[in-house]
Motif scaffolding. Structure first.
Motif, PDB file in Angstrom:
ATOM      1  N   ALA A 240       0.865  -1.193   0.000  1.00  0.00           N
ATOM      2  CA  ALA A 240       0.000   0.000   0.000  1.00  0.00           C
ATOM      3  C   ALA A 240       0.893   1.231   0.000  1.00  0.00           C
ATOM      4  CB  ALA A 240      -0.926   0.001   1.215  1.00  0.00           C
ATOM      5  N   SER A 241       0.440   2.268  -0.652  1.00  0.00           N
ATOM      6  CA  SER A 241       1.248   3.492  -0.702  1.00  0.00           C
ATOM      7  C   SER A 241       0.339   4.702  -0.718  1.00  0.00           C
ATOM      8  CB  SER A 241       2.155   3.499  -1.938  1.00  0.00           C
ATOM      9  OG  SER A 241       1.363   3.513  -3.119  1.00  0.00           O
ATOM     10  N   SER A 242       0.921   5.837  -0.400  1.00  0.00           N
ATOM     11  CA  SER A 242       0.198   7.102  -0.419  1.00  0.00           C
ATOM     12  C   SER A 242       1.188   8.213  -0.725  1.00  0.00           C
ATOM     13  CB  SER A 242      -0.482   7.361   0.938  1.00  0.00           C
ATOM     14  OG  SER A 242      -1.180   8.578   0.896  1.00  0.00           O
ATOM     15  N   SER A 243       0.712   9.317  -1.241  1.00  0.00           N
ATOM     16  CA  SER A 243       1.597  10.436  -1.583  1.00  0.00           C
ATOM     17  C   SER A 243       0.937  11.741  -1.194  1.00  0.00           C
ATOM     18  CB  SER A 243       1.914  10.434  -3.086  1.00  0.00           C
ATOM     19  OG  SER A 243       0.715  10.625  -3.830  1.00  0.00           O
ATOM     20  N   THR A 244       1.738  12.777  -1.103  1.00  0.00           N
ATOM     21  CA  THR A 244       1.221  14.092  -0.764  1.00  0.00           C
ATOM     22  C   THR A 244       2.075  15.137  -1.466  1.00  0.00           C
ATOM     23  OG1 THR A 244       0.575  15.554   1.054  1.00  0.00           O
ATOM     24  CG2 THR A 244       2.682  14.410   1.274  1.00  0.00           C
ATOM     25  N   ALA A 245       1.638  16.385  -1.421  1.00  0.00           N
ATOM     26  CA  ALA A 245       2.382  17.487  -2.033  1.00  0.00           C
ATOM     27  C   ALA A 245       2.849  18.432  -0.942  1.00  0.00           C
ATOM     28  CB  ALA A 245       1.506  18.237  -3.037  1.00  0.00           C
ATOM     29  N   LEU A 246       4.051  18.971  -1.080  1.00  0.00           N
ATOM     30  CA  LEU A 246       4.622  19.921  -0.128  1.00  0.00           C
ATOM     31  C   LEU A 246       4.641  21.304  -0.759  1.00  0.00           C
ATOM     32  CD1 LEU A 246       6.114  20.614   2.501  1.00  0.00           C
ATOM     33  CD2 LEU A 246       8.254  20.059   1.331  1.00  0.00           C
ATOM     34  N   LEU A 247       4.006  22.257  -0.092  1.00  0.00           N
ATOM     35  CA  LEU A 247       3.970  23.636  -0.571  1.00  0.00           C
ATOM     36  C   LEU A 247       4.686  24.521   0.435  1.00  0.00           C
ATOM     37  CD1 LEU A 247       2.898  25.782  -2.562  1.00  0.00           C
ATOM     38  CD2 LEU A 247       0.857  25.934  -1.119  1.00  0.00           C
ATOM     39  N   VAL A 248       5.714  25.224   0.010  1.00  0.00           N
ATOM     40  CA  VAL A 248       6.476  26.132   0.870  1.00  0.00           C
ATOM     41  C   VAL A 248       5.958  27.544   0.657  1.00  0.00           C
ATOM     42  CG1 VAL A 248       8.756  27.016   1.473  1.00  0.00           C
ATOM     43  CG2 VAL A 248       8.491  24.637   0.739  1.00  0.00           C
TER      44      VAL A 248
ATOM     45  N   ILE B 207      -7.149  53.631  17.894  1.00  0.00           N
ATOM     46  CA  ILE B 207      -6.995  52.437  17.068  1.00  0.00           C
ATOM     47  C   ILE B 207      -5.623  51.836  17.356  1.00  0.00           C
ATOM     48  CG2 ILE B 207      -6.729  51.548  14.728  1.00  0.00           C
ATOM     49  CD1 ILE B 207      -8.785  53.535  13.794  1.00  0.00           C
ATOM     50  N   LEU B 208      -5.621  50.558  17.732  1.00  0.00           N
ATOM     51  CA  LEU B 208      -4.381  49.805  17.871  1.00  0.00           C
ATOM     52  C   LEU B 208      -4.160  49.055  16.566  1.00  0.00           C
ATOM     53  CD1 LEU B 208      -4.753  48.321  21.479  1.00  0.00           C
ATOM     54  CD2 LEU B 208      -3.368  50.272  20.775  1.00  0.00           C
ATOM     55  N   PRO B 209      -3.123  49.415  15.782  1.00  0.00           N
ATOM     56  CA  PRO B 209      -2.945  48.779  14.477  1.00  0.00           C
ATOM     57  C   PRO B 209      -2.373  47.368  14.598  1.00  0.00           C
ATOM     58  CG  PRO B 209      -1.152  50.298  14.911  1.00  0.00           C
ATOM     59  CD  PRO B 209      -2.105  50.435  16.072  1.00  0.00           C
ATOM     60  N   CYS B 210      -2.716  46.540  13.618  1.00  0.00           N
ATOM     61  CA  CYS B 210      -2.131  45.203  13.501  1.00  0.00           C
ATOM     62  C   CYS B 210      -2.266  44.794  12.037  1.00  0.00           C
ATOM     63  CB  CYS B 210      -2.830  44.216  14.420  1.00  0.00           C
ATOM     64  SG  CYS B 210      -2.041  42.583  14.459  1.00  0.00           S
ATOM     65  N   GLN B 211      -1.260  45.151  11.254  1.00  0.00           N
ATOM     66  CA  GLN B 211      -1.296  44.885   9.815  1.00  0.00           C
ATOM     67  C   GLN B 211      -0.138  43.975   9.448  1.00  0.00           C
ATOM     68  OE1 GLN B 211      -1.604  48.596   7.669  1.00  0.00           O
ATOM     69  NE2 GLN B 211      -3.219  49.370   9.029  1.00  0.00           N
ATOM     70  N   VAL B 212      -0.365  43.100   8.470  1.00  0.00           N
ATOM     71  CA  VAL B 212       0.595  42.036   8.195  1.00  0.00           C
ATOM     72  C   VAL B 212       0.916  41.937   6.711  1.00  0.00           C
ATOM     73  CG1 VAL B 212      -0.206  40.691  10.163  1.00  0.00           C
ATOM     74  CG2 VAL B 212      -1.204  40.287   7.915  1.00  0.00           C
ATOM     75  N   GLN B 213       2.019  41.250   6.456  1.00  0.00           N
ATOM     76  CA  GLN B 213       2.385  40.806   5.116  1.00  0.00           C
ATOM     77  C   GLN B 213       2.410  39.287   5.146  1.00  0.00           C
ATOM     78  OE1 GLN B 213       6.088  42.411   3.701  1.00  0.00           O
ATOM     79  NE2 GLN B 213       6.319  40.837   2.134  1.00  0.00           N
ATOM     80  N   HIS B 214       1.678  38.640   4.222  1.00  0.00           N
ATOM     81  CA  HIS B 214       1.565  37.187   4.275  1.00  0.00           C
ATOM     82  C   HIS B 214       1.512  36.616   2.873  1.00  0.00           C
ATOM     83  CE1 HIS B 214      -2.768  36.804   3.137  1.00  0.00           C
ATOM     84  NE2 HIS B 214      -2.766  38.066   3.515  1.00  0.00           N
ATOM     85  N   ASP B 215       1.706  35.316   2.792  1.00  0.00           N
ATOM     86  CA  ASP B 215       1.654  34.635   1.509  1.00  0.00           C
ATOM     87  C   ASP B 215       0.219  34.674   0.974  1.00  0.00           C
ATOM     88  OD1 ASP B 215       1.465  32.370  -0.441  1.00  0.00           O
ATOM     89  OD2 ASP B 215       3.582  32.190   0.106  1.00  0.00           O
ATOM     90  N   PRO B 216       0.019  35.122  -0.276  1.00  0.00           N
ATOM     91  CA  PRO B 216      -1.358  35.244  -0.791  1.00  0.00           C
ATOM     92  C   PRO B 216      -2.082  33.916  -0.927  1.00  0.00           C
ATOM     93  CG  PRO B 216       0.285  35.615  -2.540  1.00  0.00           C
ATOM     94  CD  PRO B 216       1.041  35.574  -1.252  1.00  0.00           C
ATOM     95  N   LEU B 217      -1.356  32.791  -0.869  1.00  0.00           N
ATOM     96  CA  LEU B 217      -2.015  31.495  -0.968  1.00  0.00           C
ATOM     97  C   LEU B 217      -2.696  31.082   0.334  1.00  0.00           C
ATOM     98  CD1 LEU B 217       0.672  29.485  -2.977  1.00  0.00           C
ATOM     99  CD2 LEU B 217      -1.435  30.526  -3.842  1.00  0.00           C
ATOM    100  N   LEU B 218      -2.372  31.800   1.431  1.00  0.00           N
ATOM    101  CA  LEU B 218      -2.883  31.406   2.747  1.00  0.00           C
ATOM    102  C   LEU B 218      -3.941  32.384   3.230  1.00  0.00           C
ATOM    103  CD1 LEU B 218       0.488  30.556   4.525  1.00  0.00           C
ATOM    104  CD2 LEU B 218      -1.118  28.964   3.466  1.00  0.00           C
ATOM    105  N   ASP B 219      -4.953  31.847   3.891  1.00  0.00           N
ATOM    106  CA  ASP B 219      -5.930  32.683   4.581  1.00  0.00           C
ATOM    107  C   ASP B 219      -5.376  33.063   5.957  1.00  0.00           C
ATOM    108  OD1 ASP B 219      -7.771  32.506   2.498  1.00  0.00           O
ATOM    109  OD2 ASP B 219      -8.612  30.638   3.301  1.00  0.00           O
TER     110      ASP B 219
END
Length: 483
Positions: A9-17, A39-51
């Protein structure tokens, strides 16, 4: 790939960095006045692929935007976690932490908010001595609410007046934190009661409780009378026709003598990032001097003047107090004095203690679980404290069943733990770091489902992982059924 004599039996997956999440505009320490909005600010920069999701904590408690909608609101849209605080009140002073989470990582940033307001009510207002037209009044200062008290207003009321009116006063000396003034130009044989209002640059505070009503008492002053001595007294009445009957005999005591000795052996010790404990040796006291009511502890930090100090009281024979609600990593000075109904004694020597650094703002990450029989094995990532945070000395594993709220806690100094649990219930588990400065923020919760006799595993590094862990259990059940 797995292989045994029955097959393979085998299985596979994908790795996304993905790119790491970074806070580009973090909240900063602020000093505001009651009634303001910020107003207490909290602004970020993040990968667009992630919520991403934003979470705010106030003094280590999760902010409930529905319950506190009149004061707290998230603003700035889905890509920003800015926190608006409207109509700020004194209760909003404290530490705010913005935590930003994606499916693969989380980052946090903290800020301290100091709210300054008008003073609290003065305490223990009393009339010490009264004549036909004057009254000597004393009181203790109340909380200054982070803005030094600039003065006091004495108000008076009689049965014939409409509401409280400002009394004409002559200021007297200040004895430590006991303030005194003499109300003048009073009307003889009129019942008066007094109250005091403190003022600072923000405005007038809440009035004190009223003093006891006077003009129905007679004061006898005699230097030869010993303090707190019993005397038998009876009172008679007379007019221009002669004397009337006397009252029954009553036993009264002369005034007490205020303490004259300062407590010794005073020490202060930091218990956490917001609490210090002050201890002392009680003063020698004789009943012949009166009754010792307790001790008063004043405290102030190195950014405030001694005159703007706050205070707590220990009653009776208590010889220690815990002072809470302090700011982290800050030097606090304390002094102690005894008090009774006659007044307060001298202060002890001043001692100081530094509150500990706050606990890490980063929760334990990648909490994973593995079940074998009735053992639940947990693993998580180590929490690394920043330079301005307390070092991690261990972890707390908190767990409870979904159907009951009875909480159990396991302490460990490792990044793993093993729980022996009956598997006939669903369990909710979370982990938090333990430091000298207090407990850190809890990890994401994981839910271990009800299982009978099987092996399972899962993690909760993000909502997708939580879902995938449940899917893996389903697949494992199907795989076991096939075998």
């Amino acid at each position: 790939m797995a292989e045994n004599k029955f097959g393979k039996a085998s299985s596979s997956t994908a790795l996304l960095v993905t790119e790491p999440t970074r806070i580009t505009l973090a909240p900063s320490n602020m000093d505001v006045t009651v009634g303001e909005s910020i107003i207490l600010p909290c602004q970020v920069q993040h990968d667009p692929l992630l919520d991403i999701s934003f979470t705010w904590y106030f003094n280590s408690a999760l902010t409930d935007f529905r319950k506190d909608a009149s004061h707290f609101e998230r603003v700035g849209g889905s890509a920003s976690g800015d926190l608006m605080i409207r109509n700020i009140q004194l209760k909003h002073s404290g530490k705010y932490v913005c935590t930003v989470k994606t499916e693969v990582d989380s980052v946090s940033s903290a800020a301290d908010l100091i709210v300054r307001g008008s003073p609290g009510p003065p305490e223990h207002v009393k009339v010490d001595e009264i004549t036909a037209t004057t009254a000597h009044i004393s009181w203790y200062e109340g909380l200054d609410n982070h803005s030094p008290i600039t003065g006091y207003t004495v108000q008076a009321r009689t049965p014939f007046s409409v509401g409280w009116q400002r009394a004409r006063t002559v200021p007297d000396a200040i004895d430590g934190r006991t303030f005194m003034a003499t109300a003048v130009d009073l009307n003889p044989w009129v019942e008066y009661e007094f109250r005091v209002v403190a003022n600072n640059k923000i405005g007038g505070g809440e009035p004190s409780l009223p003093s006891e009503k006077f003009q129905k008492y007679h004061h006898l002053k005699n230097e030869s009378i010993f303090p707190f001595s019993p005397y038998e007294v009876k009172v008679g009445v007379y007019n221009n026709k002669g004397e009337g009957p006397f009252s029954p005999v009553a036993t009264v005591y002369s005034a007490e003598e205020e303490p004259t000795i300062a407590p010794s052996g005073v020490s202060a010790n930091s218990l956490s990032s917001s609490t210090i404990e002050v201890t002392w040796i009680p003063i020698p006291w004789k009943m012949g001097s009166g009754r010792l009511l307790g001790y008063e502890v004043r405290y102030w930090n190195n950014g405030l003047q001694e005159q703007s100090s706050n205070k707590v009281r220990a009653t009776g024979k208590e010889t220690s107090v815990k002072i809470t609600g302090l700011m982290s990593n800050l030097v606090y000075y304390t002094a102690v004095r005894a008090y009774n109904s006659a007044g307060a004694g001298p202060f002890s020597a001043t001692v100081n203690a530094t509150t500990k650094k706050p606990p890490p703002s980063q929760p334990p990450g990648n909490l994973e679980w593995n079940i074998t029989d009735s053992r639940v094995v947990l693993n998580w990532e180590q929490v690394h404290a920043m330079d301005n945070e307390s070092e991690v000395v261990g972890y707390k594993v908190l767990y409870w069943t979904s159907s009951q709220n009875q909480l159990s806690i396991l302490d460990t100094n490792r990044t793993s733990a093993e729980l022996l649990l009956p598997l006939n219930n669903d369990y909710v588990i979370e982990v938090k770091a333990v430091t000298d400065g207090g407990d850190g923020i809890s990890s994401d919760q994981i839910k271990v489902p009800k299982l009978a006799s099987m092996d399972a595993r899962g993690s909760c590094a993000g909502i997708l992982n939580c879902i995938s862990s449940l899917m893996s259990i389903t697949l494992l059940l199907i795989f076991n059924a096939i075998l």
